[in-house]
Write an enzyme that holds these catalytic residues in place. Sequence first.
Site, PDB file in Angstrom:
ATOM      1  N   ASP A 142      -6.926  -5.258   7.100  1.00 24.07           N
ATOM      2  CA  ASP A 142      -6.984  -4.059   6.252  1.00 24.07           C
ATOM      3  C   ASP A 142      -5.875  -4.121   5.213  1.00 24.07           C
ATOM      4  O   ASP A 142      -4.809  -4.692   5.456  1.00 24.07           O
ATOM      5  CB  ASP A 142      -6.932  -2.761   7.078  1.00 24.07           C
ATOM      6  CG  ASP A 142      -5.989  -2.849   8.276  1.00 24.07           C
ATOM      7  OD1 ASP A 142      -5.261  -3.855   8.410  1.00 24.07           O
ATOM      8  OD2 ASP A 142      -5.962  -1.908   9.072  1.00 24.07           O
TER       9      ASP A 142
ATOM     10  N   GLU B 216      -6.981   3.609   6.328  1.00 22.09           N
ATOM     11  CA  GLU B 216      -6.322   4.889   6.625  1.00 22.09           C
ATOM     12  C   GLU B 216      -7.323   6.026   6.440  1.00 22.09           C
ATOM     13  O   GLU B 216      -7.936   6.152   5.380  1.00 22.09           O
ATOM     14  CB  GLU B 216      -5.116   5.111   5.701  1.00 22.09           C
ATOM     15  CG  GLU B 216      -4.026   4.055   5.815  1.00 22.09           C
ATOM     16  CD  GLU B 216      -3.289   4.056   7.157  1.00 22.09           C
ATOM     17  OE1 GLU B 216      -3.448   5.020   7.933  1.00 22.09           O
ATOM     18  OE2 GLU B 216      -2.562   3.084   7.441  1.00 22.09           O
TER      19      GLU B 216
END
Lengths: 431, 431, 431, 431
Positions: free
Chosen positions: A113, A181
């Site tokens: 990520d 997130e």
Amino acid sequence: MSDFIKSIEAELITWRRLFHQYPELGFMEYITTYRLGKELEKLGFTIHLGEEALDHDARLGIPNEADLNEHELLAKAEGVEASWLAKMSGGLTGLVATWDTGRPGDHVAFRFDIDALPITETKDTNHIPAKEGFLSTTEQTMHACGHDGHMTIGLGVATFIATHQSSLKGKFTLLFQPAEEGGRGAKAMTEKGWLDDVDYFYSGHIGIQSLPIGTVAATTEGFLASSKLNVTFTGVSSHAGMHPELGRNALLAAAVTATNLYAIPRHSDGITRINVGKMVAGSGRNIIPSDAYLEIETRGETRQVNDYMLAEATRIIKASADMYDVSYEITPVGITEEMVCSETLIPKITKACQSSDYVKEVLPIAKVSGSEDASFMMNRVQQHGGKATYMLFGTELKYPHHHPSFDFQENVLAVALDTFIKIIEGGSQNE
Amino acid sequence: MSDFIKSIEAELITWRRLFHQYPELGFMEYITTYRLGKELEKLGFTIHLGEEALDHDARLGIPNEADLNEHELLAKAEGVEASWLAKMSGGLTGLVATWDTGRPGDHVAFRFDIDALPITETKDTNHIPAKEGFLSTTEQTMHACGHDGHMTIGLGVATFIATHQSSLKGKFTLLFQPAEEGGRGAKAMTEKGWLDDVDYFYSGHIGIQSLPIGTVAATTEGFLASSKLNVTFTGVSSHAGMHPELGRNALLAAAVTATNLYAIPRHSDGITRINVGKMVAGSGRNIIPSDAYLEIETRGETRQVNDYMLAEATRIIKASADMYDVSYEITPVGITEEMVCSETLIPKITKACQSSDYVKEVLPIAKVSGSEDASFMMNRVQQHGGKATYMLFGTELKYPHHHPSFDFQENVLAVALDTFIKIIEGGSQNE
Amino acid sequence: MSDFIKSIEAELITWRRLFHQYPELGFMEYITTYRLGKELEKLGFTIHLGEEALDHDARLGIPNEADLNEHELLAKAEGVEASWLAKMSGGLTGLVATWDTGRPGDHVAFRFDIDALPITETKDTNHIPAKEGFLSTTEQTMHACGHDGHMTIGLGVATFIATHQSSLKGKFTLLFQPAEEGGRGAKAMTEKGWLDDVDYFYSGHIGIQSLPIGTVAATTEGFLASSKLNVTFTGVSSHAGMHPELGRNALLAAAVTATNLYAIPRHSDGITRINVGKMVAGSGRNIIPSDAYLEIETRGETRQVNDYMLAEATRIIKASADMYDVSYEITPVGITEEMVCSETLIPKITKACQSSDYVKEVLPIAKVSGSEDASFMMNRVQQHGGKATYMLFGTELKYPHHHPSFDFQENVLAVALDTFIKIIEGGSQNE
Amino acid sequence: MSDFIKSIEAELITWRRLFHQYPELGFMEYITTYRLGKELEKLGFTIHLGEEALDHDARLGIPNEADLNEHELLAKAEGVEASWLAKMSGGLTGLVATWDTGRPGDHVAFRFDIDALPITETKDTNHIPAKEGFLSTTEQTMHACGHDGHMTIGLGVATFIATHQSSLKGKFTLLFQPAEEGGRGAKAMTEKGWLDDVDYFYSGHIGIQSLPIGTVAATTEGFLASSKLNVTFTGVSSHAGMHPELGRNALLAAAVTATNLYAIPRHSDGITRINVGKMVAGSGRNIIPSDAYLEIETRGETRQVNDYMLAEATRIIKASADMYDVSYEITPVGITEEMVCSETLIPKITKACQSSDYVKEVLPIAKVSGSEDASFMMNRVQQHGGKATYMLFGTELKYPHHHPSFDFQENVLAVALDTFIKIIEGGSQNE
């Protein structure tokens, strides 16, 4: 094989520090994606960008147009090529890099990520990035969760594959996912089908728990399925002294929502969570409030239990609006699923790491909490018969994740990279 | 003319005490209606019973079938003729008695309410009905609001009209209304059209305020429009420990209703009131409650303001049901309107009473509160151009209305009767 | 040894049916205790009654004085001796029967609960007690949870001990506990110290799950710690139309309590439950409600978690009272602890039952839910180093526990009795 | 006497436009006060500044120190003398100007409010201040309520008194009050005793209702007593997924406060109002909110009724904090009383204005709503036997008060000034 790690160690640090200096929020990782892409291109990977990489409509919590435009201009100014920007425009960031050895073998996927957080990094000189001069260059944006490290490991894995391709079998897919997130990006990559024929899926996190360098957890358990919602209520303002009866009170609709959300019944099938983390309502003391805004999160031990929480929440929000005769809008801004790591990977990983000079100890399982949208990818892999895990890579943590002083020990990069290399080698040689 | 009062005074007491001994709740005044009817028939009035007197569907808060049946059997046992019972069956109690002098003149209507209350009368020997031996013969039923007196005055007025008919002009309508308590009966009589061509309408109440015998208020102000509702919520029970998520919680729907009803915004057009007077919910400690029952009352200074309260309440009840995924049922059980007495009657009444030996003082207006369904009749009269008032007849009150020890001074009967006679005479002679 | 069961089988049925005909609610088991006591006395047990058996002040949810008096008179009429009644007077029911073999050995305790439920038994002729003529003789009271069977097993165990005492070692304590329903009696026996030096504690339940006759679960898991509370709020009534501001609204205090109790945050240490099972508030539609009554239950996976729920609930109740300026009273009416059966008893019980002709299968563990106050006794035993378990004895269940048609197969009595006998024999012989 | 108005008319416009360009928020009217003071000084008035004018501690809703400092620096830069600033420092703005003719006669007081509003003025060219070039020079601050006009009228009155002093009797007190918005300044001037021996008190407002130029209302009715409160709740944040039980939820305390504040019972003694105009709570979606902020306003038809509302609100706020185990702080930021204009001033004003060329019509009374802290001054005057009124001066209003496009017709200044002059003349000549 540790020679490879040694040969790349300096580069790992360089990459990590570069990424750390240019943090970008979810779906605005234009510069980050470009830098990753150029590097991967150079290594010989096939790069999939924009709508090739992500399902446009499965993204959640996309920034508003003004913010997107501003960041695209910034990226342009920073040197991102127009052809790249065109593909990413409108928040289609992240990329998928693929490599086919041409030899029969497993399809192995890794996920990294790449997004940062809306946090202003500390300037405290005890903070290594301050002391060593690689602080975030952007106010209110910071890699405070270690994704700068994750990307770096990803480039390391890519370099290994490219430089050792002749001794490898099968196919490799590296997913550089945007907007982890808030659980906003994984679903969009998953929907594109990248995971549908994957045999082995590996992802993981630096830190989470404070563990010694060299400690690796083969699997994790405890991530909850979750949904993130923004809710607005819109009523009618009115002078509270003169015509209280003409108002339609959005603040009270929001207050009733909050109280009753927490009262959603517990579920006998598993853990539930509910939170209204933020409420902003009303404009002035003597005005019946015509607007209210809520940030809500539900969680459940399983997808089904979280679906129950979400269905209850949705009904309560609607009924609260009806109760105060206001309109409402629910915007889903994030979603994660529960994840169950494939137990059969525990001995596989444990064995593979025995030959590593960097991994000191493999824990079979680590307890975590919170939520992770890699769950979408893992569940897709497992549904199609593959195996998947989410690992931890130990580092000492002086400050928790999401803290302005968050940092990790940079030698964890070598540990994580060598773990993945040993897994690749183990997979290619033994099965 | 006081000779008439003197001649009838003993009979007034007899009537009142008989009515006091046989109190009957709203829409179950079978015996009461029969006794009134037989007396009025004897006097020569035309009697309108049952569906002739009342609009069947405009009644509110009708007792359940079992109670109605039981009281009809009781009435039969007490000697009420079968033909009368047949007309009243199912709660069509009360009657309208009419008299046409055949001479041109005003149409004057009087209204007397006839129902009792679900209160057990005190046996305290200081209580005159106990001391003098005319206590209620029925447990949990009592004339604790003076309607026994009102009916008595009505029979007095009827007797006066019958015995003085040759000197009177115009038409007279005497409405012996059932089910005043809770605002349940007046609308049904009004809907039948009895008030549509009435020129003057008089009603009133013994007591309300504690005033000296002989004091009469020509008008009153302050009665609020009101609505009375029963609400039931029906959900699904479930074991609270084993399967909390399977329950549909009616108790919480009721709790949320209660809290939010009181929060209905104040109205700039006038006084509002709201009350949840009763809540009963749930069956056992460890069972998610599947049922809840509420008794609610809204009030407003005007019909419009009360309509606002009722509309808000209705929406809140529905939304509360939706919020907890339960069904609901709202049963209207009473309604009153606001009333504005015709000011022009103040001098008329004041003047008429000057010749009375019983009326000592006429107050132009008395402040009251609460609600009265005579408002339906008054508003209908006024809408058609007639004049209407609601009066008070002073008596000392040792205990408030609706108290087990409530009583009034019996000589108020003569005062009230003479007031109405003087008004009749004044009307017939002077206009 | 099955000869013993055969010899007593008819008596078991007789006892069970007698107890079934005379159900008594918690802390009013005067007749039941007397009958048990006389039987145990006859067998030679030492009987401990009243304050000897129970800590007077540790009892919870004691019936009101009028009910106690009525049942004591009834017991007297039914032939309970005055000296026994004197000891039990005021709700000190149940008894402890002890036997000391005089030979060194373990101290083994058994617990049998003896109270019935406020349920009216069905008269349906398919219901065995109806068909066979041993229905409850008391309206609104019924052994609908199998405690009639538990007591019967207890008498069977006692008979075995008395008749086989010469071949047994150590000490035996049989606790015939009152008021299990609602978790009201076990704490009071425990506080008296009966469990403080017990080495092995056995209790259990007929049914719970529908299992074949002959199936026995050696241990159970899943009982939650719980607290049961009654709450009253007392405010001030006022006419809702005339003086709404003078009322102190107990109904709203109760409504706010209910809503906010369900919103007590989930606990990360384990399962929680909360329920407001009953609410009764207010007297009349137009009166500000001055009184409200709630029945509440909290549960937690551990004592600590339940303590958290109880502390939160207590604070919320107090704050709700403060919010509406009313007074409140919290009456604890029941309490249970969590229980963890001693795992080491699984092989012990399994082995002991191998020689039984009645036990077909021993399940190591059965999942249950709900709450059990035997937990107090078990925890006390374990705190002092003893072992304890709560078992299940399989029977087909056509209707769930606490149902008006609840019944069990009577041959479960022999299974349960033989299980306990085998455990006694195993304990005496093998350790 | 209209010659005086003619002579000063241009100056009125100049003053008004200057004040309009330099709006200052309550308790920060440093420049405004200085300009008024210098003008009044020049005319010969005695000036009372700072603690002489205001009771330091009776002020409410004082800006924070940083804002005060910033504005004091700004004032200094704008040329306000250091000696003046020293007296006003810390928000002691506004002034009292007195004139004693030395001749026996009435003590007459006039009050003019001087503060502006936190509103950004429209730049729309249809807006006269934009077209004519006297827009507010300060972002987010605007004279959008006409106080720039009020001050101007005050300077006009002062000029009249100074220039006509030889023909006047008695004493004059001109109160240039700070911080009227929110009801924050009047109490502090009143507490200083300025009104204690005043015989006649006049204040008033431009606009409020849209009325033709030349129309003046001698009195007003309908202002409610009010209280303005800010409330903060402070709890403990916690990760909503990991440790929900460790949080202390300030958002829920605020939500419960809001819901229950609106449910404060209506009061039978008069109108009540309640509003929670603003709520801001929490920091992030997955964090139990540790802080909440509310802006609240109560109103009542009388001081007593508002005191009731305030007492109820205070108790509810405290109980909500207790319910969620958070701390709270209530900051009173404004207060007004109800006002009843002295009826005897109606004929006095009506008669005085008959000779005015500017006043076309005097309405005896105008209905208003909202709240006004001149009420403190008026009540003080009346308590000491004086007469007081609050008037309206008609102007067409294209936009309501507090609107970014609010403006008034500038010729209302002459009307209002002439009204006050006629009153002064009438008072001096006729009594």
